[in-house]
Scaffold this active site. Structure first.
Site, PDB file in Angstrom:
ATOM      1  N   ASP A 147       0.852  -1.205   0.000  1.00  0.00           N
ATOM      2  CA  ASP A 147       0.000   0.000   0.000  1.00  0.00           C
ATOM      3  C   ASP A 147       0.880   1.246   0.000  1.00  0.00           C
ATOM      4  O   ASP A 147       1.766   1.372   0.838  1.00  0.00           O
ATOM      5  CB  ASP A 147      -0.884  -0.025   1.258  1.00  0.00           C
ATOM      6  CG  ASP A 147      -1.999   1.007   1.204  1.00  0.00           C
ATOM      7  OD1 ASP A 147      -2.097   1.734   0.206  1.00  0.00           O
ATOM      8  OD2 ASP A 147      -2.779   1.071   2.179  1.00  0.00           O
ATOM      9  N   HIS A 221      -9.551  -0.965  -7.611  1.00  0.00           N
ATOM     10  CA  HIS A 221      -9.328   0.171  -6.694  1.00  0.00           C
ATOM     11  C   HIS A 221      -8.441   1.250  -7.322  1.00  0.00           C
ATOM     12  O   HIS A 221      -8.714   2.446  -7.189  1.00  0.00           O
ATOM     13  CB  HIS A 221      -8.713  -0.351  -5.390  1.00  0.00           C
ATOM     14  CG  HIS A 221      -8.430   0.695  -4.372  1.00  0.00           C
ATOM     15  ND1 HIS A 221      -9.409   1.509  -3.824  1.00  0.00           N
ATOM     16  CD2 HIS A 221      -7.257   1.088  -3.781  1.00  0.00           C
ATOM     17  CE1 HIS A 221      -8.852   2.340  -2.957  1.00  0.00           C
ATOM     18  NE2 HIS A 221      -7.554   2.117  -2.910  1.00  0.00           N
TER      19      HIS A 221
HETATM   20  C1  HEM Z   1      -3.917   2.669  -4.223  1.00  0.00           C
HETATM   21  C2  HEM Z   1      -5.178  -0.063  -0.421  1.00  0.00           C
HETATM   22  C3  HEM Z   1      -8.626   3.186   0.708  1.00  0.00           C
HETATM   23  C4  HEM Z   1      -6.780   6.204  -2.589  1.00  0.00           C
HETATM   24  C5  HEM Z   1      -3.989   1.633  -3.327  1.00  0.00           C
HETATM   25  C6  HEM Z   1      -3.234   0.410  -3.391  1.00  0.00           C
HETATM   26  C7  HEM Z   1      -3.580  -0.348  -2.326  1.00  0.00           C
HETATM   27  C8  HEM Z   1      -4.572   0.394  -1.586  1.00  0.00           C
HETATM   28  C9  HEM Z   1      -3.052  -1.725  -1.933  1.00  0.00           C
HETATM   29  C10 HEM Z   1      -2.221   0.045  -4.496  1.00  0.00           C
HETATM   30  C11 HEM Z   1      -0.836   0.521  -4.173  1.00  0.00           C
HETATM   31  C12 HEM Z   1      -0.690   2.015  -4.127  1.00  0.00           C
HETATM   32  O1  HEM Z   1      -0.547   2.657  -5.177  1.00  0.00           O
HETATM   33  O2  HEM Z   1      -0.757   2.557  -3.032  1.00  0.00           O
HETATM   34  C13 HEM Z   1      -6.244   0.585   0.194  1.00  0.00           C
HETATM   35  C14 HEM Z   1      -6.987   0.028   1.308  1.00  0.00           C
HETATM   36  C15 HEM Z   1      -7.954   0.938   1.620  1.00  0.00           C
HETATM   37  C16 HEM Z   1      -7.821   2.063   0.710  1.00  0.00           C
HETATM   38  C17 HEM Z   1      -6.700  -1.321   1.970  1.00  0.00           C
HETATM   39  C18 HEM Z   1      -9.016   0.862   2.662  1.00  0.00           C
HETATM   40  C19 HEM Z   1      -9.739  -0.218   2.831  1.00  0.00           C
HETATM   41  C20 HEM Z   1      -8.428   4.291  -0.081  1.00  0.00           C
HETATM   42  C21 HEM Z   1      -9.176   5.520   0.008  1.00  0.00           C
HETATM   43  C22 HEM Z   1      -8.641   6.375  -0.931  1.00  0.00           C
HETATM   44  C23 HEM Z   1      -7.571   5.671  -1.592  1.00  0.00           C
HETATM   45  C24 HEM Z   1     -10.318   5.784   0.991  1.00  0.00           C
HETATM   46  C25 HEM Z   1      -9.011   7.799  -1.274  1.00  0.00           C
HETATM   47  C26 HEM Z   1      -9.802   8.574  -0.588  1.00  0.00           C
HETATM   48  C27 HEM Z   1      -5.862   5.499  -3.323  1.00  0.00           C
HETATM   49  C28 HEM Z   1      -5.114   6.058  -4.436  1.00  0.00           C
HETATM   50  C29 HEM Z   1      -4.310   5.028  -4.937  1.00  0.00           C
HETATM   51  C30 HEM Z   1      -4.560   3.873  -4.081  1.00  0.00           C
HETATM   52  C31 HEM Z   1      -5.189   7.496  -4.954  1.00  0.00           C
HETATM   53  C32 HEM Z   1      -3.362   5.102  -6.138  1.00  0.00           C
HETATM   54  C33 HEM Z   1      -4.151   4.906  -7.407  1.00  0.00           C
HETATM   55  C34 HEM Z   1      -3.278   4.952  -8.634  1.00  0.00           C
HETATM   56  O3  HEM Z   1      -2.631   3.941  -8.940  1.00  0.00           O
HETATM   57  O4  HEM Z   1      -3.245   6.015  -9.265  1.00  0.00           O
HETATM   58  N1  HEM Z   1      -4.805   1.592  -2.204  1.00  0.00           N
HETATM   59  N2  HEM Z   1      -6.770   1.806  -0.127  1.00  0.00           N
HETATM   60  N3  HEM Z   1      -7.479   4.418  -1.062  1.00  0.00           N
HETATM   61  N4  HEM Z   1      -5.495   4.189  -3.134  1.00  0.00           N
HETATM   62 FE1  HEM Z   1      -6.170   2.982  -1.675  1.00  0.00          FE
END
Ligand code: HEM
Length: 309
Positions: A147, A221
């Site tokens: 993440d 996601h």
């Molecule tokens: C990407 C996990 C909630 C915004 C990701 C990634 C994971 C992840 C594993 C892929 C690796 C990375 O680029 O960081 C989670 C989990 C969440 C969660 C477990 C809660 C259950 C959220 C929320 C937001 C968010 C609430 C925004 C308000 C993003 C963004 C990316 C991302 C902007 C990058 C997208 C891209 O590749 O451009 N998240 N996330 N995430 N997440 Fe989350």
């Protein structure tokens, strides 16, 4: 420009504390002096344990900010977070006046600072939430995927996305911290094959490599949260999510925290996840993850916190 530690990486250990103030008028003077002295507390921890990289970010909910500092304007994008209710999923709104995000290499430093803060605030606040997050393996969320990869990387970029600038001059050096505590349905998640989980996130699980556009699905996601400005450039925030878990209670969670220069950016990501993205898809991850809290805080610059009256 000085800012609190809103651009830092998630780190090894974190304590997230949320309090409500019992009586904002009655305790105002004491609370103001607490704010003025917080940098001293952090400095003391760093002096005592120079190797532990202790840091602490303090934020204020919209109501608290207005009641404690009526003489000041309100940061342009500070309002109480309004629930986002989609047809399938809801981003709930929960209360919170004061917020602390404590990080350190050693959990005992998190505990020490959290306990000093709690003792100093005792009698003036009530507990709302406390979560202890930990770095899991190579920076994975509790559901097993790395993440944070697509966070802005260089410090100047992180500042650009997380720290308020001249657009809100009085609050330059501040930031908007949005937090949500998510609980995962781990048995449903684990019933998916690795390939199915990878489609939910949009990346490979073992080595964190991004799926190709053909491999992703519209509700992945990283498709849903990838939002752009009018020129087609990515809009970003600085995420510092941490896993937390009490396995014997079957509790598996993610404490989501996003620091943003503009809360409107975080809000667009949330709307895309919960209401549906441009292609109409809501976030696949929400089928396995329920937001049980949701609060917006304003994080003033360190000098504002030091001098606020
Ligand atoms: C990407 C996990 C909630 C915004 C990701 C990634 C994971 C992840 C594993 C892929 C690796 C990375 O680029 O960081 C989670 C989990 C969440 C969660 C477990 C809660 C259950 C959220 C929320 C937001 C968010 C609430 C925004 C308000 C993003 C963004 C990316 C991302 C902007 C990058 C997208 C891209 O590749 O451009 N998240 N996330 N995430 N997440 Fe989350």
């Amino acid at each position: 420009m000085k800012y609190q530690d809103v651009t830092k990486t998630p780190g090894e250990n974190s304590y997230f504390l949320v309090f409500n103030i019992v009586d904002k008028q009655k305790h105002r003077d004491q609370l103001v002096s607490f704010c003025n002295n917080l940098s001293g507390l952090i400095r003391s921890m760093r002096t005592r344990f120079p190797a532990l990289e202790t840091s602490c970010v303090m934020g204020f909910g919209a109501d608290a900010w207005e009641s404690l500092f009526p003489q000041l304007a309100k940061p342009q994008q500070l309002t109480p977070f309004k629930e986002i209710k989609g047809s399938r999923h809801t981003a709930v709104s929960t209360p919170g006046d004061l917020f602390f995000h404590i990080r350190a290499l050693n959990v005992s430093a998190c505990y020490e600072l959290a306990s000093i803060i709690s003792q100093q605030l005792a009698g003036m606040v009530t507990h709302v939430d406390e979560v202890h997050g930990f770095r899991y393996m190579d920076g994975r969320s509790i559901i097993g995927f790395v993440d944070g990869t697509e966070n802005p990387e260089m410090e100047d970029e992180r500042v650009d996305y997380a720290v308020i600038g001249d657009e809100d001059e009085q609050f330059a050096g501040g930031s908007y911290a949005f937090v949500q505590k998510y609980i995962h349905d781990m048995s449903a998640w684990q019933s998916l094959s690795v390939e199915e989980q990878e489609k939910v996130i949009g990346r490979h699980k073992f080595n964190d490599v991004e799926l190709t556009d053909e491999q992703k699905i519209p509700s992945s996601h990283n498709v849903v949260t990838n939002i752009k400005d009018e020129n087609g450039d990515d809009l970003k925030i600085v995420r510092a999510n941490m896993p937390f878990s009490n396995p014997s209670k079957n509790e598996y969670g993610t404490y989501f925290i996003g620091y943003a220069r503009y809360f409107s950016t975080t809000l667009r990501m949330l709307e895309s996840m919960f209401l549906g993205s441009e292609n109409g898809a809501t976030d696949e991850l929400l089928k396995y993850s329920t937001a049980v809290t949701g609060t917006l805080f304003f994080v003033p610059s360190p000098s504002m916190l030091d001098d606020i009256e």
